[in-house]
Design an enzyme around this catalytic site. Structure first.
Site, PDB file in Angstrom:
ATOM      1  N   ASN A  60       2.007   2.188  -4.477  1.00  0.00           N
ATOM      2  CA  ASN A  60       2.362   1.327  -5.612  1.00  0.00           C
ATOM      3  C   ASN A  60       2.453   2.227  -6.837  1.00  0.00           C
ATOM      4  O   ASN A  60       1.431   2.618  -7.397  1.00  0.00           O
ATOM      5  CB  ASN A  60       1.280   0.250  -5.782  1.00  0.00           C
ATOM      6  CG  ASN A  60       1.495  -0.592  -7.023  1.00  0.00           C
ATOM      7  OD1 ASN A  60       2.560  -0.533  -7.646  1.00  0.00           O
ATOM      8  ND2 ASN A  60       0.489  -1.373  -7.396  1.00  0.00           N
ATOM      9  N   LYS A  65       3.596   1.560  -9.771  1.00  0.00           N
ATOM     10  CA  LYS A  65       3.452   0.870 -11.065  1.00  0.00           C
ATOM     11  C   LYS A  65       4.531   1.347 -12.036  1.00  0.00           C
ATOM     12  O   LYS A  65       5.662   1.605 -11.610  1.00  0.00           O
ATOM     13  CB  LYS A  65       2.028   1.083 -11.601  1.00  0.00           C
ATOM     14  CG  LYS A  65       0.975   0.722 -10.538  1.00  0.00           C
ATOM     15  CD  LYS A  65      -0.421   0.634 -11.037  1.00  0.00           C
ATOM     16  CE  LYS A  65      -1.336   0.278  -9.874  1.00  0.00           C
ATOM     17  NZ  LYS A  65      -2.706   0.054 -10.258  1.00  0.00           N
ATOM     18  N   HIS A  94      -0.065  -9.074  -7.358  1.00  0.00           N
ATOM     19  CA  HIS A  94      -0.947  -7.932  -7.643  1.00  0.00           C
ATOM     20  C   HIS A  94      -1.879  -8.317  -8.796  1.00  0.00           C
ATOM     21  O   HIS A  94      -1.491  -9.053  -9.699  1.00  0.00           O
ATOM     22  CB  HIS A  94      -0.105  -6.710  -8.019  1.00  0.00           C
ATOM     23  CG  HIS A  94      -0.940  -5.482  -8.180  1.00  0.00           C
ATOM     24  ND1 HIS A  94      -1.625  -5.207  -9.345  1.00  0.00           N
ATOM     25  CD2 HIS A  94      -1.238  -4.470  -7.325  1.00  0.00           C
ATOM     26  CE1 HIS A  94      -2.300  -4.074  -9.184  1.00  0.00           C
ATOM     27  NE2 HIS A  94      -2.085  -3.614  -7.968  1.00  0.00           N
ATOM     28  N   GLU A 127      -2.799  -6.906 -11.385  1.00  0.00           N
ATOM     29  CA  GLU A 127      -2.286  -6.673 -12.741  1.00  0.00           C
ATOM     30  C   GLU A 127      -1.304  -7.766 -13.140  1.00  0.00           C
ATOM     31  O   GLU A 127      -1.217  -8.132 -14.314  1.00  0.00           O
ATOM     32  CB  GLU A 127      -1.659  -5.266 -12.823  1.00  0.00           C
ATOM     33  CG  GLU A 127      -2.756  -4.204 -12.879  1.00  0.00           C
ATOM     34  CD  GLU A 127      -2.386  -2.858 -12.287  1.00  0.00           C
ATOM     35  OE1 GLU A 127      -1.197  -2.579 -12.098  1.00  0.00           O
ATOM     36  OE2 GLU A 127      -3.322  -2.080 -12.002  1.00  0.00           O
ATOM     37  N   GLU A 176      -7.588  -6.379  -2.758  1.00  0.00           N
ATOM     38  CA  GLU A 176      -7.795  -5.388  -3.818  1.00  0.00           C
ATOM     39  C   GLU A 176      -8.754  -5.950  -4.863  1.00  0.00           C
ATOM     40  O   GLU A 176      -8.314  -6.662  -5.784  1.00  0.00           O
ATOM     41  CB  GLU A 176      -6.468  -5.075  -4.520  1.00  0.00           C
ATOM     42  CG  GLU A 176      -5.431  -4.426  -3.664  1.00  0.00           C
ATOM     43  CD  GLU A 176      -4.442  -3.644  -4.520  1.00  0.00           C
ATOM     44  OE1 GLU A 176      -4.361  -2.427  -4.351  1.00  0.00           O
ATOM     45  OE2 GLU A 176      -3.785  -4.253  -5.377  1.00  0.00           O
ATOM     46  N   GLY A 209      -8.011   1.320 -10.042  1.00  0.00           N
ATOM     47  CA  GLY A 209      -7.887   2.302 -11.121  1.00  0.00           C
ATOM     48  C   GLY A 209      -9.208   2.693 -11.754  1.00  0.00           C
ATOM     49  O   GLY A 209      -9.239   3.352 -12.793  1.00  0.00           O
ATOM     50  N   SER A 241      -8.732   2.291  -5.831  1.00  0.00           N
ATOM     51  CA  SER A 241      -9.293   3.644  -5.873  1.00  0.00           C
ATOM     52  C   SER A 241      -9.340   4.335  -4.506  1.00  0.00           C
ATOM     53  O   SER A 241     -10.286   5.046  -4.198  1.00  0.00           O
ATOM     54  CB  SER A 241     -10.684   3.637  -6.536  1.00  0.00           C
ATOM     55  OG  SER A 241     -10.573   3.210  -7.880  1.00  0.00           O
TER      56      SER A 241
HETATM   57  P1  PGA Z   1      -5.453   2.453  -7.587  1.00  0.00           P
HETATM   58  O1  PGA Z   1      -4.469   1.184  -7.646  1.00  0.00           O
HETATM   59  O2  PGA Z   1      -5.279   3.075  -6.239  1.00  0.00           O
HETATM   60  O3  PGA Z   1      -4.999   3.346  -8.704  1.00  0.00           O
HETATM   61  O4  PGA Z   1      -6.849   1.935  -7.795  1.00  0.00           O
HETATM   62  C1  PGA Z   1      -4.283   0.386  -6.533  1.00  0.00           C
HETATM   63  C2  PGA Z   1      -3.344  -0.757  -6.862  1.00  0.00           C
HETATM   64  O5  PGA Z   1      -3.363  -1.248  -7.996  1.00  0.00           O
HETATM   65  O6  PGA Z   1      -2.548  -1.200  -6.020  1.00  0.00           O
END
Ligand code: PGA
Length: 255
Positions: free
Chosen positions: A10, A12, A96, A98, A168, A174, A214
């Site tokens: 992903n 982003k 997601h 976010e 997630e 993140g 993460s």
């Molecule tokens: P990350 O993000 O691996 O940077 O924690 C995962 C995601 O948001 O899909």
């Protein structure tokens, strides 16, 4: 028997045109790794077409990070599942965290997006997860159940085979603080049980459940060997080819 894991990148709102294309051109040369993993990449919308072109003829699949639930219309700034498919996308992330938190997507809107993806024939990856507050107040299972039942409302059993789920936890995304393999296995088996209540155990067994939050080269293997972990959704650590390659599984999951 475990099948090859799904490893989803992903990206982003990262990478420019050059970086997208060169990443894929280099990754497609890694034939041994690509034979052991199902690799899916979700670049930003403008790069779906060049990414799909760079991936053509390789097993790498390209998709989007979001879709709108409508097929067309006066929805400034939005992109439909049909447009994603036409640009060479074959899957989409939906819901997601976010999107849920920054763009206020609720389970009902997410559900309409899941239906839109099925209607157009791109695979939906339904993302779900709890906040730290929800976990600390002992509400994780309730939150996941609601996200699953409302997000998948009206989805018929014959479509379930095309669905992927990504667990997630919001607090792990993140943050550098991944959930532990035990926590992940527990939540995945809970999600599978809920999916079993919806469509029966045999169908639920076949739905890939991915973990994200993460994930990096150091924790990927320990997560992947868990019984109910069928893949990983990777944000930050998918941006460099080197770290992404280290996340791809290079052994035999059954050994
Ligand atoms: P990350 O993000 O691996 O940077 O924690 C995962 C995601 O948001 O899909």
């Amino acid at each position: 028997m475990k099948r090859e894991p799904y490893i989803v990148a992903n990206w982003k709102m990262h990478k420019n045109y050059e970086e997208v294309v060169s990443f894929i051109e280099n990754l497609r040369r890694e034939e041994a790794l690509l034979a052991r993993n199902s690799v899916l990449i979700a670049p930003a919308f403008p790069y779906i077409y060049p990414a799909a072109k760079a991936a053509r003829g390789s097993p790498i699949l390209i998709g989007s990070q979001n879709i709108n639930d409508k097929m067309e219309g006066a929805y400034t700034g939005e992109v439909s599942a049909l447009m994603v498919r036409e640009c060479g996308g074959s899957f989409t992330l939906i819901g997601h965290s976010e999107r849920r938190h920054f763009f206020h997507e609720d389970n009902h809107w997410i559900n309409r997006k899941v239906h839109a993806a099925f209607r157009i024939g791109i695979r939906p990856i339904l993302c779900l997860g709890e906040t730290l507050k929800e976990r600390e107040s002992g509400n994780t299972e309730n939150v996941l159940k609601k996200q699953l039942l409302e997000g998948l409302e009206g989805v018929e059993e014959d479509k379930a085979g095309y669905l992927l789920i990504a667990y997630e936890p919001f607090w792990a995304i993140g943050s550098g603080k991944s959930a532990t393999a035990d926590q992940v296995e527990q939540m995945h088996s809970y999600c599978r049980m809920v999916l079993g209540e919806l469509w029966g155990k045999e169908v639920a067994k076949k739905i890939p459940i991915l973990y994200g939050g993460s994930v990096n080269a150091g924790n990927a293997k320990a997560l992947l060997i868990e019984k109910n972990v069928d893949g990983l959704l990777v944000g930050g650590a998918s941006l460099s080819l080197d770290s992404f390659k280290k996340i791809l599984y290079d052994g035999d999951l059954n050994s």
